[in-house]
Design a protein around this motif. Sequence first.
Motif, short mmCIF file in Angstrom:
data_model
loop_
_atom_site.label_atom_id
_atom_site.label_comp_id
_atom_site.label_asym_id
_atom_site.label_seq_id
_atom_site.Cartn_x
_atom_site.Cartn_y
_atom_site.Cartn_z
N LEU A 156 12.67 1.29 -1.93
CA LEU A 156 11.61 0.42 -1.67
C LEU A 156 10.89 0.79 -0.25
O LEU A 156 11.81 0.88 0.74
CB LEU A 156 11.84 -1.26 -1.63
CG LEU A 156 12.53 -1.75 -2.89
CD1 LEU A 156 12.55 -3.23 -2.57
CD2 LEU A 156 11.27 -1.39 -3.86
N LEU A 157 9.91 0.95 -0.16
CA LEU A 157 9.19 1.32 1.18
C LEU A 157 8.56 -0.04 1.88
O LEU A 157 8.19 -0.20 2.84
CB LEU A 157 8.13 2.11 1.15
CG LEU A 157 8.60 3.73 0.80
CD1 LEU A 157 7.26 4.52 0.87
CD2 LEU A 157 9.39 4.29 1.97
N ASN A 158 8.56 -1.26 0.92
CA ASN A 158 8.05 -2.41 1.42
C ASN A 158 9.15 -3.54 1.08
O ASN A 158 8.93 -4.29 0.25
CB ASN A 158 6.94 -2.64 0.87
CG ASN A 158 5.80 -1.69 1.37
OD1 ASN A 158 5.27 -1.83 2.34
ND2 ASN A 158 5.58 -0.61 0.44
N ILE A 198 1.37 -2.44 4.92
CA ILE A 198 1.91 -2.20 3.58
C ILE A 198 2.09 -0.75 3.67
O ILE A 198 1.15 0.33 3.72
CB ILE A 198 1.13 -2.42 2.53
CG1 ILE A 198 0.87 -3.77 2.49
CG2 ILE A 198 1.44 -1.81 1.15
CD1 ILE A 198 -0.13 -4.50 1.63
N TYR A 199 3.35 0.23 3.49
CA TYR A 199 3.30 1.35 3.48
C TYR A 199 2.94 2.02 1.92
O TYR A 199 3.24 1.56 0.98
CB TYR A 199 4.77 1.91 3.44
CG TYR A 199 5.29 1.83 5.27
CD1 TYR A 199 4.92 2.53 5.97
CD2 TYR A 199 5.70 0.50 5.62
CE1 TYR A 199 5.18 2.34 7.31
CE2 TYR A 199 6.01 0.26 6.72
CZ TYR A 199 5.76 1.11 7.67
OH TYR A 199 5.84 1.08 8.99
N PRO A 200 2.02 2.88 1.97
CA PRO A 200 1.36 3.42 0.71
C PRO A 200 2.72 4.11 -0.13
O PRO A 200 3.51 4.57 0.31
CB PRO A 200 0.36 4.20 1.27
CG PRO A 200 0.88 4.74 2.57
CD PRO A 200 1.69 3.64 2.94
N PRO A 201 2.25 4.54 -1.16
CA PRO A 201 2.88 5.37 -2.28
C PRO A 201 3.29 6.53 -1.62
O PRO A 201 2.55 7.15 -1.03
CB PRO A 201 2.22 5.52 -3.42
CG PRO A 201 1.16 4.23 -3.76
CD PRO A 201 0.99 3.92 -2.35
N LYS A 202 4.55 7.02 -1.74
CA LYS A 202 5.07 8.21 -1.20
C LYS A 202 4.74 9.36 -1.76
O LYS A 202 4.14 9.29 -2.97
CB LYS A 202 6.67 8.15 -0.97
CG LYS A 202 7.19 9.50 -0.17
CD LYS A 202 8.76 8.92 0.43
CE LYS A 202 9.34 10.23 1.27
NZ LYS A 202 8.63 10.08 2.34
N ASP A 203 4.49 10.52 -0.84
CA ASP A 203 3.79 11.74 -1.36
C ASP A 203 4.94 12.60 -1.89
O ASP A 203 5.57 13.26 -1.17
CB ASP A 203 3.02 12.53 -0.29
CG ASP A 203 2.57 13.77 -0.75
OD1 ASP A 203 2.77 14.22 -1.98
OD2 ASP A 203 1.87 14.33 -0.13
N TRP A 204 5.43 12.37 -3.22
CA TRP A 204 6.72 13.02 -3.83
C TRP A 204 6.25 14.62 -3.83
O TRP A 204 7.32 15.25 -4.19
CB TRP A 204 7.21 12.61 -4.88
CG TRP A 204 7.58 11.14 -4.56
CD1 TRP A 204 7.35 10.02 -5.09
CD2 TRP A 204 9.01 11.01 -3.84
NE1 TRP A 204 8.11 8.90 -4.73
CE2 TRP A 204 9.22 9.34 -3.96
CE3 TRP A 204 9.83 11.80 -3.26
CZ2 TRP A 204 10.44 8.83 -3.13
CZ3 TRP A 204 11.03 11.32 -2.43
CH2 TRP A 204 11.03 9.76 -2.75
N ASP B 127 6.82 0.90 -5.21
CA ASP B 127 7.52 -0.28 -5.37
C ASP B 127 6.41 -1.37 -5.88
O ASP B 127 5.37 -1.06 -5.99
CB ASP B 127 8.06 -0.55 -3.97
CG ASP B 127 7.00 -0.71 -2.68
OD1 ASP B 127 6.14 -1.26 -3.01
OD2 ASP B 127 7.35 -0.47 -1.48
N GLN B 130 3.37 -1.92 -3.74
CA GLN B 130 2.37 -0.74 -3.92
C GLN B 130 1.80 -0.78 -5.22
O GLN B 130 0.54 -0.73 -5.27
CB GLN B 130 2.93 0.41 -3.69
CG GLN B 130 3.58 0.69 -2.00
CD GLN B 130 4.62 1.92 -2.26
OE1 GLN B 130 5.16 2.16 -3.36
NE2 GLN B 130 4.97 2.49 -1.17
#
Lengths: 222, 306
Positions: A156-158, A198-204, B127, B130
């Motif tokens: 989780l980033l959040n 809110i940390y946005p979706p990660k750039d995978w 998550d 998001q």
Amino acid sequence: MITAEQKPIDEIREMINPYKRILAVGCGSCVAECAAGGQKETAMLASALRMAARMNHEDVTIDEKTLDRQCVRDFVIQLDDVIQNYDALLSLACGAGVQAVAEMFPEIPVIPALNTEFLGETRDQGLWIESCQGCGDCMLYFFGGICPISRCSKQLLNGPCGGSKNGVCEVDPEVPCAWQMIIDRLARFNALGRLEMIYPPKDWAKKQGKGPRKIIREDQQS
Amino acid sequence: MNETSKLKKVLEKGVFAVTAECGPPKGADPEAVTQKARLLKGHVDAVNVTDNQTAIVRMSSMAACSLLKSEGLDPVLQMVVRDRNRIALQSDVLGASAIGIRNILCLSGDHQVFGNQPQAMGVFDLDSIQFVQVVKNMRDGAKIIGGDSLTKAPELFIGAAANPFADPLSFRAVRLAKKIAAGADFIQTQCVYNLERFGKWLEMARDNGLTDRVAILGGVTPLKSVGMARYMKSKVSGMDIPDAVIKRMDGAPKDKQREEGIKICVETILQMKEMRGVKGVHIMAIEWEETVQEIAESAGLLPRPG
């Protein structure tokens, strides 16, 4: 460091079974630190394999040699002088080392003796823990030096999720909740405000965008 | 196909909302779902369909929602981020809206090690927060991640979950605020047995002005036995069952424990109805859907608005 553990000896014996002259190649870097494939472990594995072969009346030669690094060609070259004496290499390197050796010696089978595990640290004697996924876009600053991608079971980033209780993760009571650690640490630095966004979706794509990643540094090329 | 969410309508009217939960079967039998639908119809405003809960493979939430809809119920599609990446999630959001599903509950999902597929790769590409934000941008901005436009935006009333009993309590309001900022219209809480802690959490939410910005539905689960209470307390993650509740269940004779469980559940609802900031109740009668009518009736929640 890259951590690894030795494969079960029976699995190794099965893989080396077709070969008569085998060189067990240790690696003096990460896998030496995690006591899986350094000089000492290579000697121990080679001797265990020799003993097993003798007990089964198998005519097998198993020699050993440890390189400083199997993942760097400048070191792998040291095998040049001896390789003609063998019909297989048993590599006690991480997956990167095994492949680097195999690339350099395409004529000879290179067999992995280890299971490569993770990027982590030596926490204590006999204890290694995972702490980095090599995601290509380090976010440790935002999370007080604790990586939720590696250390939160749900990445989780959040966080934290609803399964954090008494500082422990719902998945395993032995696993500390990374988000509790993040909150505690940021609180110490009066930086809890960092968790309000809110940390946005990660750039995978930075991890797996176009298959295997490459670093090209012209300033390092001669 | 264009009807709006019944749950949304009820909440907008200021009526104390009632939702129930429906776990899809571990098989392909549609009757298992339609039977549950008939038990719930008329007694609740919407029915929440779990998405492979506890990471056990079941009929898909989307399919079960569609079956509920054909029975005339307003389904809430639960979607977890455990099993699908952002491509699949966004695609399913569009599909859900297209078949007339009007409510979605965005969750992270129980970790795969808890279920019957512990060797599965956990996806967790997004998550839950998001994911809420993604659905909100799809609905209100007709845009997917990356900014591409949709030919038609999905129509969805967006929900998220909150666990007032998880740690650290002080951070729970921050996380709730993040879920609201992301776009949650309603919040469904973990089962409430510990009203004191629930009250503390609610007070923090109220103090931060959050209860005015989101509809909180308090979760309840009627206990069937003291054994179930003990099991949930020790084995189900994120659950807080005070010893007093266990004692009370234990004090009831074996053949009266179900009755006692329902009684506790009804009392909890009655207390929540009086708490400022609680806009409804979510009744999770696990494989005991037939009791929902009785609970709603006893808590004075029937008849439901049409």
